[in-house]
Design a protein around this motif. Structure first.
Motif, PDB file in Angstrom:
ATOM      1  N   HIS A  14      28.853  -1.192  25.425  1.00 47.80           N
ATOM      2  CA  HIS A  14      28.496  -0.438  26.631  1.00 47.80           C
ATOM      3  C   HIS A  14      29.494   0.681  26.923  1.00 47.80           C
ATOM      4  O   HIS A  14      29.090   1.779  27.336  1.00 47.80           O
ATOM      5  CB  HIS A  14      28.354  -1.384  27.823  1.00 47.80           C
ATOM      6  CG  HIS A  14      29.630  -1.760  28.484  1.00 47.80           C
ATOM      7  ND1 HIS A  14      30.470  -2.739  27.987  1.00 47.80           N
ATOM      8  CD2 HIS A  14      30.231  -1.284  29.603  1.00 47.80           C
ATOM      9  CE1 HIS A  14      31.519  -2.842  28.776  1.00 47.80           C
ATOM     10  NE2 HIS A  14      31.403  -1.979  29.763  1.00 47.80           N
ATOM     11  N   GLY A  40      25.020  -2.228  21.969  1.00 49.78           N
ATOM     12  CA  GLY A  40      25.144  -3.142  23.103  1.00 49.78           C
ATOM     13  C   GLY A  40      26.336  -4.059  23.045  1.00 49.78           C
ATOM     14  O   GLY A  40      26.759  -4.581  24.075  1.00 49.78           O
ATOM     15  N   THR A 235      22.599  -2.099  28.598  1.00 50.87           N
ATOM     16  CA  THR A 235      22.963  -1.328  27.411  1.00 50.87           C
ATOM     17  C   THR A 235      21.770  -0.592  26.810  1.00 50.87           C
ATOM     18  O   THR A 235      21.948   0.459  26.187  1.00 50.87           O
ATOM     19  CB  THR A 235      23.632  -2.230  26.362  1.00 50.87           C
ATOM     20  OG1 THR A 235      22.875  -3.434  26.192  1.00 50.87           O
ATOM     21  CG2 THR A 235      25.039  -2.602  26.810  1.00 50.87           C
ATOM     22  N   VAL A 500      31.884  -5.868  32.002  1.00 49.87           N
ATOM     23  CA  VAL A 500      30.888  -4.816  31.804  1.00 49.87           C
ATOM     24  C   VAL A 500      31.055  -3.833  32.952  1.00 49.87           C
ATOM     25  O   VAL A 500      30.479  -3.994  34.024  1.00 49.87           O
ATOM     26  CB  VAL A 500      29.466  -5.402  31.762  1.00 49.87           C
ATOM     27  CG1 VAL A 500      28.442  -4.285  31.596  1.00 49.87           C
ATOM     28  CG2 VAL A 500      29.344  -6.395  30.612  1.00 49.87           C
TER      29      VAL A 500
END
Length: 517
Positions: A14, A40, A235, A500
């Protein structure tokens, strides 16, 4: 494919996709190289169980640190949905099964739940005072995450001096023990300090304080939200944005070397067409720092050590609780299992001594209660749900001798902990796949390293750092720099990396854009 790019990004997770989109939007030719067959990284949704149409967020679960500004800047088609419940913690008091329910937003039911557990309103008053103070720190720190690094002194001047000392200068355990008296309440607070971090709450390194801070500052609120469509939706949206901006994304590209001298750079990889080398002005490394060392032909530093056990399950129904609380509400937030303060410490000491914790702390997330779209319509209609379990204090060292055997035993212990709070057998509630096997999957740090390339299975690529400059020489920098001017870290190993968040990708891209002619 061209032979020269302004920027080559190693790794299509990401952060690499965030960086690629910002750079391509600014007109720089950008190439992303990803060794797996899809972009991803660890932020993906996958069909884990054969013949079962359920797409689980397999390695990373929730989103908090991803700034709303990045979502807006990149035009992401993405919905992050709030959970109706922040957390639920089953507990036993005087032979009674109870549950500490924390609503989102908190209301009268939360206060009543604290009073039922502790016998008074004292702990809830301490809770609201503490998290109100933490919120003021989050509001001060969050806006700086997308800016050049500020000094600790500048940030300290913006918050209460006593709070700064409590959370930044002294071990978190001291603060928790001084502010709270109930073992369960203490544990719920302290858990955010050890998710993905192997440390005691009185560790003088303060790594537990740093972990705690990152869990509470996202967007100035610290709220953890569910990505609709699963983590892969995050993603996938980033990959689509990168392509729209003009970035080139190449999968099945295993990078074998990176060279940079401050002026020019080159990256070599193996792909379907054999070995290729491309030249560039900048290289952004969306890999762990130890991996980058190896790609540069340098002696790799000490491998980081991940500390977690991840378990994915599919249930045919939510299990009933001994407390009698509604499982659809109890599992709607973070469900804490054996995470009393004393249990966290006991598990840490056991693991530090080389033993699997006898009563391992863990927390459970049921994403399908917030986002049923990750299940097929037929599974939703029949009452199926996903559970993802994060086992705490499972450092990689515990799995070094026999990963398979240790995984099996660790999984048994974690699920037994959950079972102890259930009014019916958990196994009766677990669905079966097309082959008749129980829908249970476990991942140790070694499994995570093998699957997605995180050294040591460390989900943060190494110890988290304070999100400000700890050296005056770093003030005004972006926290992505290496020893070579045109080689930058853009992943979780960057300062202000981890989880993330896209912060590493954004900040590396800004570093390039402030210098590129």
């Amino acid at each position: 494919m061209k032979d020269f790019y302004d920027v080559v990004i190693v790794g299509g997770g990401h952060n690499g996709l965030v960086a690629a989109t910002y750079l391509a939007q600014s007109g720089l030719s950008t190439l992303v190289l990803e060794q797996q067959s899809h972009t991803g990284g660890a932020a993906v949704s996958q069909q884990v169980f054969p013949g079962v149409d359920a797409r689980l967020s397999r390695y990373s679960y929730l989103v908090s640190l991803l700034p709303d500004k990045i979502v807006a800047d990149l035009g992401l088609s993405l919905e992050l949905r709030s959970r109706a419940v922040a957390s639920y913690t089953p507990a036993r008091r005087s032979g009674r099964d109870l549950g500490l329910m924390v609503e989102r937003p908190e209301g009268a039911a939360t206060r009543a739940s604290f009073e039922a557990l502790t016998g008074s309103s004292t702990e809830y008053d301490a809770w609201t005072a503490f998290y109100g103070a933490v919120g003021s720190l989050a509001e001060a720190v969050a806006p700086t995450l997308l800016e050049p690094l500020q000094s600790a002194a500048d940030l300290r001047a913006r918050v209460d001096a006593d709070l700064w000392e409590e959370l930044i200068e002294r071990p978190l355990g001291e603060t928790v023990e001084r502010r709270f008296t109930d073992d369960t309440v203490r544990g719920v607070v302290a858990t955010d300090a050890v998710i993905g971090t192997f440390a005691g709450l009185h560790d003088e390194s303060l790594i537990q304080n740093r972990c705690f801070l990152y869990h509470l500052i996202g967007n100035g609120t610290g709220e953890w939200r569910v990505p609709v469509g699963g983590m892969g939706a995050v993603t996938d949206a980033l990959a689509a944005a990168a392509r729209r901006a003009g970035a080139s994304l190449v999968t099945n590209a295993a990078v074998t070397s990176v060279e940079a001298d401050g002026v020019g750079a080159s990256v070599t990889w193996f792909g379907g067409d054999g070995e290729r080398t491309v030249e560039s002005s900048y290289v952004l490394a969306n890999v762990a720092p130890t991996t980058l060392d190896a790609l540069r032909g340098r002696p790799a530093g000490e491998k980081p050590e991940g500390s977690q056990l991840k378990i994915n399950l599919l249930l045919s129904r939510l299990p009933a609780l001994k407390s009698g609380d509604d499982p659809a509400r109890a599992f709607a937030g973070t469900f804490h299992v054996d995470e009393d303060y004393s249990q966290l410490e006991s598990a840490y000491q056991a693991a530090l001594g080389g033993d699997l914790p006898a009563v391992p702390p863990s927390e459970v997330y049921c994403h399908s209660l917030t986002d049923p779209s990750i299940l097929s319509r037929s599974l939703v209609a029949s009452g199926h749900h996903t559970l993802t379990v994060f086992g705490v204090h499972f450092p990689a060292r515990l799995f070094a001798f026999d990963n398979d055997a240790a995984r099996a035993e660790a999984t048994r212990r974690v699920l037994a902990g959950l079972q102890s709070y259930l009014a019916e057998p958990l196994e009766d509630c677990i669905a079966r796949d097309a082959d008749g096997n129980l829908c249970v999957e476990s991942k140790t740090p070694y499994d995570i390293e093998e699957s997605v390339g995180m050294p040591g299975g460390h989900i943060f690529h190494g110890d988290l750092q304070w999100p400000w400059a700890t050296d005056d020489a770093d003030v005004g920098r972006w926290g992505t720099e290496t020893d070579v001017a045109n080689l930058l870290i853009c992943g979780s190993g960057a300062r202000r990396g981890g989880a993330v968040s896209g912060l590493g990708g954004h900040n590396a891209a800004m570093s390039v854009l402030t210098r590129h002619p």
